[in-house]
Scaffold this active site. Structure first.
Site, PDB file in Angstrom:
ATOM      1  N   LEU A 170       3.697  -4.800  -2.463  1.00  0.00           N
ATOM      2  CA  LEU A 170       3.030  -5.976  -3.015  1.00  0.00           C
ATOM      3  C   LEU A 170       2.574  -6.925  -1.902  1.00  0.00           C
ATOM      4  O   LEU A 170       3.367  -7.331  -1.059  1.00  0.00           O
ATOM      5  CB  LEU A 170       3.994  -6.697  -3.962  1.00  0.00           C
ATOM      6  CG  LEU A 170       3.409  -7.914  -4.690  1.00  0.00           C
ATOM      7  CD1 LEU A 170       2.202  -7.539  -5.522  1.00  0.00           C
ATOM      8  CD2 LEU A 170       4.475  -8.569  -5.541  1.00  0.00           C
ATOM      9  N   ASP A 171       1.324  -7.305  -1.923  1.00  0.00           N
ATOM     10  CA  ASP A 171       0.729  -8.222  -0.937  1.00  0.00           C
ATOM     11  C   ASP A 171       0.844  -7.699   0.494  1.00  0.00           C
ATOM     12  O   ASP A 171       0.798  -8.470   1.442  1.00  0.00           O
ATOM     13  CB  ASP A 171       1.370  -9.625  -1.009  1.00  0.00           C
ATOM     14  CG  ASP A 171       1.138 -10.283  -2.353  1.00  0.00           C
ATOM     15  OD1 ASP A 171       0.240  -9.833  -3.072  1.00  0.00           O
ATOM     16  OD2 ASP A 171       1.858 -11.238  -2.663  1.00  0.00           O
ATOM     17  N   GLU A 172       0.991  -6.398   0.657  1.00  0.00           N
ATOM     18  CA  GLU A 172       1.201  -5.863   1.998  1.00  0.00           C
ATOM     19  C   GLU A 172       0.159  -4.823   2.393  1.00  0.00           C
ATOM     20  O   GLU A 172       0.303  -4.170   3.408  1.00  0.00           O
ATOM     21  CB  GLU A 172       2.599  -5.234   2.115  1.00  0.00           C
ATOM     22  CG  GLU A 172       3.746  -6.215   2.122  1.00  0.00           C
ATOM     23  CD  GLU A 172       3.831  -7.036   3.409  1.00  0.00           C
ATOM     24  OE1 GLU A 172       3.311  -6.578   4.442  1.00  0.00           O
ATOM     25  OE2 GLU A 172       4.390  -8.125   3.358  1.00  0.00           O
TER      26      GLU A 172
END
Lengths: 277, 277, 277, 277
Positions: free
Chosen positions: D221-223
């Site tokens: 996530l968000d990476e």
């Protein structure tokens, strides 16, 4: 309770901030924001005061008139959306940006109508249920064309006219009709590249930055009070056409930022300059 | 005639701008600039007023005390240059920038001394006829080292300590000694990449922008009130080392911009934030 | 093993990248970076190739000469620091910035000497153990003054002359002596505000952005090939003097960025433009 | 004559630029732009070559396969517009921007359809004669909802899915279906303020800059690999809500710049990073 903005400007004198804020205080109006500026060159004072409370406009303004120097201007403006008429030629980007920002609420305007000297942008405008007036200049002299446009524009009683890449020069009499109410986007970083084909001029000169300028229209071509400017970097890879393409982004961004300041009553005109409070 | 700056902050209440500007008016002080801010979350009022005229400080402050709410803070600050002590480790760029800007007059500070835990920057400092105190941390525990540094620093009676790439963490007791008077430059765009080796972290993450943050030092590591941040673009061509090199430019620029605001009395601390008027 | 940079430019033709990189490959030179550009207007090809390996310069260049079109230019440049002579008048900021960046290693230059028509910057220069030649123009005509300066400058055998706020116009014969080797910082965003007092011009026009331009000096005043430009925002609060003060930051930043490109062999001159690879 | 782009990546080896450009030369293909990059950490080579001429794709690719190291990837991409499907929730600004830029030609995409878990943006989408699929998540578990969406999305055979403020987390299996083909706009300057309510987090921290990040979606996530980031300044005057409002401008600008790079075949994915040539 309402929000209103008090716009004051006059010759500078001692105690002006104190006098105006005192009157607001006595009226039990809460100051949300207050910004002021004194121009030392002209000795002029400008103040913008965002107020919240119950307004008795006529008494407030009367008291201000007594407190302020002779010839002072003061105006109390409500928070309602400003009405604009947009004038266009063929390019979609600035019009499209304003249409979308008005639609999604990020620009505080009602678009009363769009007037174009071509019909290119009619279908885009009508997607948003806004009347489009196609008024060709072909076969008309400048005065006749403007007369036809003004007949249409005047009926909308707009607060501002926005030239969103309207590629014709307006006559002095047109401009006088909407003094300090016409906002133009000029496709260069003024005063560099005044006049026609600024991107070609920029390409020929080999600049490393191009820009755009939003300004009020006056009768000195490209010389009206500047509201907003911004730039983007370019390099040797950019042809004149690439510059024009890249410039579109900065044009629409500058125009909508300028509009945002104007329609929210942040902009004072002072000679050929603006004071933005 | 003098220039002074009045800094006021207190719980918000009706009529504060009016009250303060009234008192200034009665003292025949001319307001050059006035900026104020109300923080709606905390209900706190902040105002910075640049004044010009003949000052009777004690009467002015007494009248302000009577007009302002209980617990208000007001301070009248003269225009004299602030004294700073700079703490460094080995990197020259931030120190060099402050030395040069103090020398050429573009940063309004007197550098009383530089304290370093290495002697690397001694000769650079002494070029500008500023005393350099080399106080190695080697063989000392943190408290002993700080005690030796404080003995030197305290004697200079500085308005601010500037950590210009001082690469050691200060103890709570050191920080308490100079509460809201220590300004640090952190080599990342906080709160991204808190802690050690931020450029390596930035490289590993593949970010497209790196930055720097100037903040007051508090006892929450990298968590003090932020004064200024800025960024520069990077891309896949940058190694971690290239990022560190490029970061130096933004570090020194951010630190000197933050210092400029602080030493010209524009910065209020509000909890873990700053208000910059 | 060494690092060298191959700079090639010639009339465009099919297969140039292939031919040059082939020769490098046969010489077992590793290409670290390769950038090329074809200018479609003039039909000219430019390429910059950073190489790593064991060099046999004369054979490499001979093979390139055979492969490239008639009239091609190719140059193999080592990684050693360029020598510069800096010319100044009275303002410290650009000189100070270059001195510091040369000192801390962030600008890849050796400053051979500084030449000034005032002695204002002598002590700053000498802090860094660099010879300062004070050659006043007073009582001399332009040619006499330049002759005296050239006698000093010529002996340093500099790669580039840097006009770091040297406020006098150079004669055509001086410029011809150092063709495409003189770098000037102009205190405006050219071509806006050509000529004297650009900050006053900018103030009078009410612009919202000011800038600076680093360019090679040619005999068209303010018209040489632009290397780098940058800008900063200003507003109605800025007097002409404030603009000049704020402009100093962008002047020195633009000049040192331009120098950085030039001394690391990234800049080709193409007519009145630059190609930066 | 056609324009195509050759995308090559493989383990680094001597002479790759020479080999590839040689083959293009023998095919009498003109190189319009060539950019390459070697990642020293992973020892990987990336090259993007814009070509113009008559193409014999299969022979060209076969020759490349013979010249390049084992396991190399090479792809020849035509200049046709990419097809995208856009996924949205309720916010109009990113969708509106892409719709308008696709309409006016400044973004090189065909929008095949818009899929939303609310019907808020249906009428906006349909103004542009693009099918809108309203697929509510209410009453469905995540897998059921995604299954319904995929049934619709898959039929459009899109090159890329664009999450234009789609406010739900996708499951690993959904992401795997469109590996490196889903582009998301995250409303913060990652890795600062990962997770929910980034503007509130930014407000609480008192940052002076906010930003947005466009990235490929992976199952961290968000990476995912970052394509583009940009920032805007904020100050103490901004509430969390003001930051969110101001952030919208940078969100849509970052998303459309990232899309522009992706759909014009400038972006390589390298682990959790991008290489943009």
């Amino acid at each position: 309770m309402e929000k209103k903005t008090l716009l004051t400007h006059c010759k500078d004198a001692p105690g002006l901030i104190s006098k105006v804020t005192n009157i607001c205080y006595k009226h039990q109006l809460n100051i949300i924001h207050n910004n002021e500026f004194v121009d030392n060159t002209s000795g002029h004072f400008f103040m913008r005061t965002e107020l919240h409370g119950y307004f008795n406009d006529s008494i407030l303004l009367e008291e201000l008139d007594q407190a302020l120097p002779q010839g002072a201007s003061r105006k109390l403006v409500g928070a309602n959306r400003k009405r604009i008429v947009i004038m266009v030629t063929k390019e979609a980007h600035c019009l499209g940006d304003i249409l979308m920002k008005s639609y999604d609420g990020s620009l505080n305007v009602d678009i009363a109508a769009v007037v174009g000297n071509y019909d290119t942008l009619q279908s885009l405008t009508e997607k948003f249920d806004i009347p489009y007036h196609y008024i060709s200049h072909i076969g008309l002299d400048r005065e006749e064309h403007e007369k036809k446009m003004l007949e249409v524009i005047d009926q909308y009683n707009a607060d501002y006219l926005v030239l969103a890449k309207f590629m014709r020069v307006l006559t002095p009499s047109f401009v006088e009709n909407y003094r300090h109410k016409i906002i133009n986007i000029h496709h260069s970083f003024l005063p560099a590249f005044i006049g026609a084909r600024p991107y070609q001029q920029a390409y020929d000169r080999g600049v490393k930055i191009i820009g755009a300028t939003a300004h009020f229209v006056t009768n000195d071509l490209d010389e009206g009070p500047i509201i907003k400017q911004d730039v983007i970097p370019v390099d040797h890879n950019f042809s004149a056409r690439d510059m024009a393409q890249a410039g579109r982004d900065v044009e629409k961004s500058v125009l909508s930022k300028a509009l945002n300041k104007v329609v929210n009553d942040h902009v004072f005109v002072m000679g050929n300059k603006t004071v933005i409070l």
